[in-house]
Design a protein around this motif. Structure first.
Motif, mmCIF file in Angstrom:
data_model
loop_
_atom_site.group_PDB
_atom_site.id
_atom_site.type_symbol
_atom_site.label_atom_id
_atom_site.label_comp_id
_atom_site.label_asym_id
_atom_site.label_seq_id
_atom_site.Cartn_x
_atom_site.Cartn_y
_atom_site.Cartn_z
ATOM 1 N N ILE A 100 0.853 -1.197 0.000
ATOM 2 C CA ILE A 100 0.000 0.000 0.000
ATOM 3 C C ILE A 100 0.888 1.246 0.000
ATOM 4 O O ILE A 100 0.691 2.174 -0.788
ATOM 5 N N ALA A 101 1.895 1.257 0.864
ATOM 6 C CA ALA A 101 2.822 2.407 0.906
ATOM 7 C C ALA A 101 3.514 2.584 -0.442
ATOM 8 O O ALA A 101 3.703 3.716 -0.915
ATOM 9 N N VAL A 118 -7.639 1.236 -1.215
ATOM 10 C CA VAL A 118 -7.060 0.743 0.039
ATOM 11 C C VAL A 118 -8.200 0.380 0.990
ATOM 12 O O VAL A 118 -9.092 1.195 1.230
ATOM 13 N N ALA A 119 -8.183 -0.829 1.511
ATOM 14 C CA ALA A 119 -9.239 -1.248 2.441
ATOM 15 C C ALA A 119 -9.132 -0.444 3.731
ATOM 16 O O ALA A 119 -8.031 -0.281 4.264
ATOM 17 N N PRO A 120 -10.270 0.064 4.228
ATOM 18 C CA PRO A 120 -10.218 0.825 5.481
ATOM 19 C C PRO A 120 -9.773 -0.067 6.645
ATOM 20 O O PRO A 120 -10.047 -1.259 6.660
ATOM 21 N N VAL A 147 -7.517 -8.994 -5.059
ATOM 22 C CA VAL A 147 -7.419 -8.595 -3.651
ATOM 23 C C VAL A 147 -5.987 -8.920 -3.250
ATOM 24 O O VAL A 147 -5.494 -10.013 -3.539
ATOM 25 N N LYS A 148 -5.328 -7.935 -2.638
ATOM 26 C CA LYS A 148 -3.899 -8.115 -2.371
ATOM 27 C C LYS A 148 -3.572 -7.634 -0.958
ATOM 28 O O LYS A 148 -3.952 -6.530 -0.580
ATOM 29 N N GLU A 149 -2.906 -8.458 -0.219
ATOM 30 C CA GLU A 149 -2.492 -8.023 1.118
ATOM 31 C C GLU A 149 -1.292 -7.092 0.992
ATOM 32 O O GLU A 149 -0.478 -7.228 0.079
ATOM 33 N N ARG A 177 -5.898 -7.767 8.579
ATOM 34 C CA ARG A 177 -4.570 -7.469 8.015
ATOM 35 C C ARG A 177 -4.751 -6.387 6.953
ATOM 36 O O ARG A 177 -5.800 -6.345 6.300
ATOM 37 N N PRO A 178 -3.739 -5.521 6.758
ATOM 38 C CA PRO A 178 -3.916 -4.478 5.741
ATOM 39 C C PRO A 178 -3.949 -5.079 4.330
ATOM 40 O O PRO A 178 -3.151 -5.954 4.004
ATOM 41 N N PHE A 179 -4.893 -4.612 3.526
ATOM 42 C CA PHE A 179 -4.994 -5.116 2.148
ATOM 43 C C PHE A 179 -5.628 -4.075 1.247
ATOM 44 O O PHE A 179 -6.060 -3.025 1.710
ATOM 45 N N MET A 180 -5.669 -4.400 -0.021
ATOM 46 C CA MET A 180 -6.275 -3.473 -0.985
ATOM 47 C C MET A 180 -7.079 -4.247 -2.015
ATOM 48 O O MET A 180 -6.869 -5.454 -2.210
ATOM 49 N N PHE A 181 -7.975 -3.522 -2.660
ATOM 50 C CA PHE A 181 -8.706 -4.042 -3.817
ATOM 51 C C PHE A 181 -8.014 -3.440 -5.034
ATOM 52 O O PHE A 181 -7.645 -2.260 -5.011
ATOM 53 N N GLN A 182 -7.872 -4.251 -6.085
ATOM 54 C CA GLN A 182 -7.109 -3.731 -7.213
ATOM 55 C C GLN A 182 -7.693 -4.193 -8.549
ATOM 56 O O GLN A 182 -8.144 -5.330 -8.676
ATOM 57 N N GLU A 183 -7.640 -3.295 -9.496
ATOM 58 C CA GLU A 183 -8.031 -3.611 -10.875
ATOM 59 C C GLU A 183 -7.223 -4.820 -11.368
ATOM 60 O O GLU A 183 -6.005 -4.866 -11.158
#
Ligand SMILES: Nc1ncnc2c1ncn2[C@@H]1O[C@H](COP(=O)(O)OP(=O)(O)O)[C@@H](O)[C@H]1O
Ligand SMILES: [Mg+2]
Length: 302
Positions: A100-101, A118-120, A147-149, A177-183
């Protein structure tokens, strides 16, 4: 005076891969007349007091530089605080480690990345079903999506989800755990590029193709071939490396529409054995030369 360096790797990982990387760097250093010792991160401990120092059984003097192949960023930082040049520096390793960073740095510089949400952050184990506003996310990124951690490697914490139900299930599984949604860059299914950057240059590159997986780095049955990047691909990889403050990195590029490159990841601690075997170019030589140049530019005796 002979330069002295330490190469630090993680003492908790038994895998040969990590030792091998340290040895490749040590051999390259010796070839250039540099005295390089290999240490485990737990051989050296930060001792914080009015007189900060490191404690080590071997009681050696601090070296002229450290190559940090580990992610123990507190130790990397402490060595920097004691005045030792560390490659890559602690901040670059920390940013690289956290996807994410990394994407935040890249997006800020308007470098091409897959669209990412970025997932809240949540503090509880249980979440109400709409905490992640799944419908909005599907509307923004479409399905299937990635979906990516934030923390993960070897493709193990990267998931491809096809339906809303799968998406909900995945968010519940990794919630906390921190993760994100991604195209999902579908034109890159099962293939990507790895460009090995040292300073301002791409020293070698390869194309990776998986056999039956969307992730190019899932190795079972996958193939690697040497690749000559375009000037644009090379300059993008160098910009990405600099964006996170790294001196060297393995940069992964995805293939967008019409093959335009999209930055997937910047590995500050990329292992180099595979790319060496694939292309016959050993990035360790360029890494050591780069460090020598950096130190001599700073006025150290080389
Ligand atoms: N947004 C995406 N679209 C398509 N493929 C992706 C995407 N993100 C990752 N991949 C694939 O998954 C692999 C692993 O993802 P990456 O972000 O590099 O994580 P890791 O640190 O585990 O290697 C990539 O090499 C690529 O093949
Ligand atoms: Mg990767």
């Amino acid at each position: 005076m002979t330069l002295s360096g330490w190469i630090i790797y993680n003492g908790s990982l038994n895998s040969e891969k990590f030792m091998d990387f340290a040895h490749m760097l040590q051999t390259a250093a010796h070839k250039q007349g540099i005295n390089a010792l290999i240490y485990k991160n737990n051989d050296i401990m930060s001792y914080l007091s009015l007189n900060p120092q490191i404690i080590q059984a071997k009681k050696k003097n601090l070296p002229d530089f450290v190559i940090f192949t580990d992610k123990d960023i507190y130790l990397a930082k402490q060595l920097e605080l004691l005045g030792v040049p560390v490659f890559n520096r602690a901040e670059a390793i920390a940013t690289s480690d956290d996807k994410i960073a990394t994407y935040q740095c890249l997006a800020q510089l308007q470098l091409p990345i897959p669209k990412t949400i970025v997932a809240p952050k949540s503090f509880t184990n249980e979440i109400h079903t709409d905490f992640y506003q799944i419908d909005h996310i599907i509307e923004a990124l479409g399905l299937p999506m990635i979906v990516k951690e934030a923390f993960g490697s070897f493709g193990e914490q990267v998931y491809l989800v096809h339906t809303k139900d799968e998406l909900i299930e995945k968010t519940q599984a990794i919630h906390g755990r921190p993760f994100m949604f991604q195209e999902f860059i579908k034109t890159s299914y099962g293939k990507d590029l790895r460009l090995q950057v040292v300073g301002d240059q791409v020293v070698t590159a390869m194309k990776r193709t998986a056999k039956d997986d969307f992730r190019a780095n899932i190795t079972a049955g996958g193939t690697m071939e040497a690749y000559k990047p375009s000037n644009y691909e090379a300059s993008l990889a160098v910009k990405a490396t600099k964006a996170i403050g790294a001196d060297f990195a393995g940069v992964d590029l995805l293939f967008g529409e019409n093959d335009e490159p999209i930055i997937c990841e910047i590995n500050s601690n990329a292992h180099i054995r595979n790319i060496y075997e694939c292309t016959n170019i050993n990035p360790a030589d360029a890494m050591i030369s780069y460090i020598r140049n950096q130190l001599s530019a700073k006025g150290e005796q080389v």
